[in-house]
Design a protein around this motif. Structure first.
Motif, short mmCIF file in Angstrom:
data_model
loop_
_atom_site.label_atom_id
_atom_site.label_comp_id
_atom_site.label_asym_id
_atom_site.label_seq_id
_atom_site.Cartn_x
_atom_site.Cartn_y
_atom_site.Cartn_z
N ASN A 290 -0.92 5.05 4.39
CA ASN A 290 -2.01 4.15 4.73
C ASN A 290 -1.59 2.69 4.61
O ASN A 290 -1.94 1.85 5.45
N ALA A 291 -0.84 2.38 3.56
CA ALA A 291 -0.39 1.00 3.37
C ALA A 291 0.51 0.55 4.52
O ALA A 291 0.35 -0.56 5.05
N THR B 253 -1.52 0.23 7.82
CA THR B 253 -2.42 -0.92 7.77
C THR B 253 -1.65 -2.23 7.95
O THR B 253 -2.09 -3.13 8.70
N GLU C 65 -6.40 6.38 -1.21
CA GLU C 65 -6.67 5.13 -1.92
C GLU C 65 -5.42 4.28 -2.10
O GLU C 65 -5.48 3.05 -1.97
N TYR D 14 -8.05 2.48 5.40
CA TYR D 14 -7.37 3.64 4.84
C TYR D 14 -8.12 4.91 5.25
O TYR D 14 -9.35 4.94 5.31
#
Length: 294
Positions: free
Chosen positions: A134-135, A138, A129, A146
């Protein structure tokens, strides 16, 4: 008489250590061996004698074979990556440049961190989350959404290997860096004069000095990776779908989660035997390395 007295005094001096070793290692080991031949539960009676049934059930179990493969994959891939990254880091930090001392100090930090702290840190990085991984992926447009890196069987083991490598490659780097200090500078200077390139200089001049220390690091890390528990338990507890369950995790689940103390003890002894084989291989390799160096 003097020789006999010296031997007696040596044994007397070692007596406190021997007593502690018998109390801390010897008796629990004997108790575990006797427990492994019973069907005892973790809570309740001592159990009945079942002979080698626990061992045969464990060795013939599909859970054991799958877990052994997972453990071997984790150990081989993580140790191989740690060796390569550690040697490359040592070669870099062996060069003279501004800020080298600071980088050497920073390199030790991952290894100095407690494993539980390291595992918790990587759990936050992999968080589906708000994780940093993931950040970053992305924002670089490498993934569209994610992902749960620790929640997917296809990526969980790889994620654990990355975390373990980050934690332990500094140990290999420190060993390799110490060995690099022993390489005579006149030999490396002569190889430069002879026109040897970076690869040939590493292969024929530097690698012979690294072979012995790297062999020690290789086998020590292999033994540690083979019996890994804490980093996997904190990050995945062996999941998802048992895709990251190693032998140590299986021992814990058998003995404490399922409360089968007898079969858990037999599995623990099987793991101990496998680690002992690795330790014997370690001693043999080190002895051969020392003999060839002499």
């Amino acid at each position: 008489m003097s020789g006999t007295w010296m031997t007696t005094r040596a044994w007397l001096l070692m007596l406190p250590l021997l007593v502690v070793m018998i109390a801390v290692i010897g008796w629990p080991l004997v108790d575990t061996v006797s427990l492994s031949f019973t069907d005892a539960k973790l809570v309740g009676t001592g159990g009945d004698f079942v002979g080698f049934d626990n061992y045969t059930k464990m060795l013939s179990s599909s859970n054991f074979s799958r877990t052994l493969v997972t453990t071997a994959l984790f150990a081989v891939i993580s140790v191989a990556a740690e060796m390569v990254i550690g040697v490359l880091a040592a070669l870099l930090l062996n060069q003279e440049f501004r800020g080298r001392a600071i980088l050497r100090a920073l390199m030790i930090l991952p290894w100095a961190l407690p494993t539980v702290v390291n595992a918790t840190l990587w759990r936050l990085i992999y968080n589906p989350e708000y994780g940093a991984l993931n950040a970053a992926l992305t924002q670089l447009h490498l993934i569209d959404a994610y992902r749960s890196w620790l929640g997917e069987p296809g990526t969980a083991l790889a994620a654990l290997i990355v975390a373990d490598c980050w934690k332990n490659f500094p140990l290999v780097a420190l060993i390799a860096l110490a060995a690099l200090q022993a390489v005579p500078r006149d030999i490396t200077a002569a190889s430069l004069v002879d026109g040897a390139g970076p690869f040939n200089r590493f292969r024929f001049v530097i690698l012979p000095y690294l072979a012995g220390p790297l062999m020690v690091a290789l086998v020590l890390r292999t033994i540690e990776a083979f019996k890994v528990f804490d980093i996997i338990w904190v990050m995945t507890r062996g999941g998802p779908a048992n895709s990251t369950r190693t032998l140590s995790i299986l021992v814990y689940q058998e003995a404490f989660s399922f409360q089968r103390a007898g079969s858990g003890a037999s599995l623990a002894l099987i793991v101990t035997l496998l680690v002992t084989v690795l330790a014997v291989a370690y001693a043999t390799l080190v002895r051969k390395t020392a003999g060839s160096a002499a």
